[in-house]
Design an enzyme around this catalytic site. Structure first.
Site, short mmCIF file in Angstrom:
data_model
loop_
_atom_site.label_atom_id
_atom_site.label_comp_id
_atom_site.label_asym_id
_atom_site.label_seq_id
_atom_site.Cartn_x
_atom_site.Cartn_y
_atom_site.Cartn_z
N HIS A 1 -7.68 -7.36 2.75
CA HIS A 1 -6.43 -6.69 2.37
C HIS A 1 -6.06 -7.12 0.96
O HIS A 1 -6.51 -8.17 0.48
CB HIS A 1 -5.31 -7.09 3.33
CG HIS A 1 -5.43 -6.49 4.70
ND1 HIS A 1 -4.41 -6.55 5.61
CD2 HIS A 1 -6.45 -5.84 5.31
CE1 HIS A 1 -4.77 -5.95 6.72
NE2 HIS A 1 -6.02 -5.52 6.57
N GLU B 1 -3.43 -8.45 -0.25
CA GLU B 1 -2.81 -9.78 -0.35
C GLU B 1 -3.83 -10.90 -0.22
O GLU B 1 -3.74 -11.90 -0.93
CB GLU B 1 -1.75 -9.96 0.75
CG GLU B 1 -0.63 -8.95 0.73
CD GLU B 1 -0.83 -7.78 1.67
OE1 GLU B 1 0.15 -7.38 2.32
OE2 GLU B 1 -1.97 -7.25 1.75
N CYS C 1 1.13 -7.49 6.98
CA CYS C 1 0.74 -7.60 8.39
C CYS C 1 0.76 -9.09 8.76
O CYS C 1 0.97 -9.96 7.91
CB CYS C 1 -0.66 -7.01 8.61
SG CYS C 1 -1.99 -7.98 7.87
N CYS D 1 -1.78 -11.31 6.75
CA CYS D 1 -1.40 -11.57 5.36
C CYS D 1 -0.19 -12.48 5.26
O CYS D 1 -0.15 -13.38 4.42
CB CYS D 1 -1.15 -10.25 4.63
SG CYS D 1 -2.68 -9.29 4.43
#
Length: 157
Positions: A57, A59, A87, A90
């Site tokens: 992701h 992040e 999420c 993260c």
């Protein structure tokens, strides 16, 4: 580390540019940047598809790059800007990294853990507290995502 809506919008615009880079290569358009003392430390975008990595992701990519840049896994006194509400994976990484503040754009009703599905930052479960601000340039962030999935559905039919 005071809150200034104009500065938040300025930095979120940079995160949106990262999201557009993700979209250009067929990734879900989520982008992130990390700031410290008004200086850009690192920037990243989603790469799970191209990296065949479910953890890639924006992040996570950002935290990995920032740790190398600062030569430290602790990223204290930093502000992370991301175009989509984090999420659980993260947010967990941000807590471990000791991010001071997270500013996100669009709310994520399906997997957002900073108020949408659940509010983990205010759960008192963690030994590190992160200041969270959502909804900065939310419409721009949301439109990028909606257009991406609309095009994906159109191309799959």
């Amino acid at each position: 580390m005071g809150v200034n809506p104009l500065i938040d919008k300025k930095w979120m615009a940079l995160a949106i540019e990262q999201a557009k880079q993700a979209q250009e290569v067929g990734e879900v358009p989520v982008g992130a940047i990390l700031m410290q003392n008004n200086q850009l430390i690192s920037s990243a975008h989603n790469q799970p598809i191209s990296n065949n990595d479910p953890t890639a992701h924006a992040e996570i990519q950002l935290l990995r790059a920032a740790g190398k840049q600062l030569n430290n896994y602790r990223l204290s006194d930093t502000v992370l800007y991301v175009t989509l509400e984090p999420c659980v994976m993260c947010l967990g990484a941000m807590i471990h990294a000791r991010i001071s503040r997270v500013v996100f754009g669009a709310y994520d009703q399906k997997s957002g853990v900073c108020g949408s599905c659940i509010d983990l930052p205010n759960s008192q479960c963690f030994n590190h507290s992160i200041n969270i601000q959502g909804g900065i340039l939310a419409n721009q962030c949301k439109e990028l995502l909606q257009q991406f999935f609309k095009n994906k559905r159109k191309n799959n039919h």
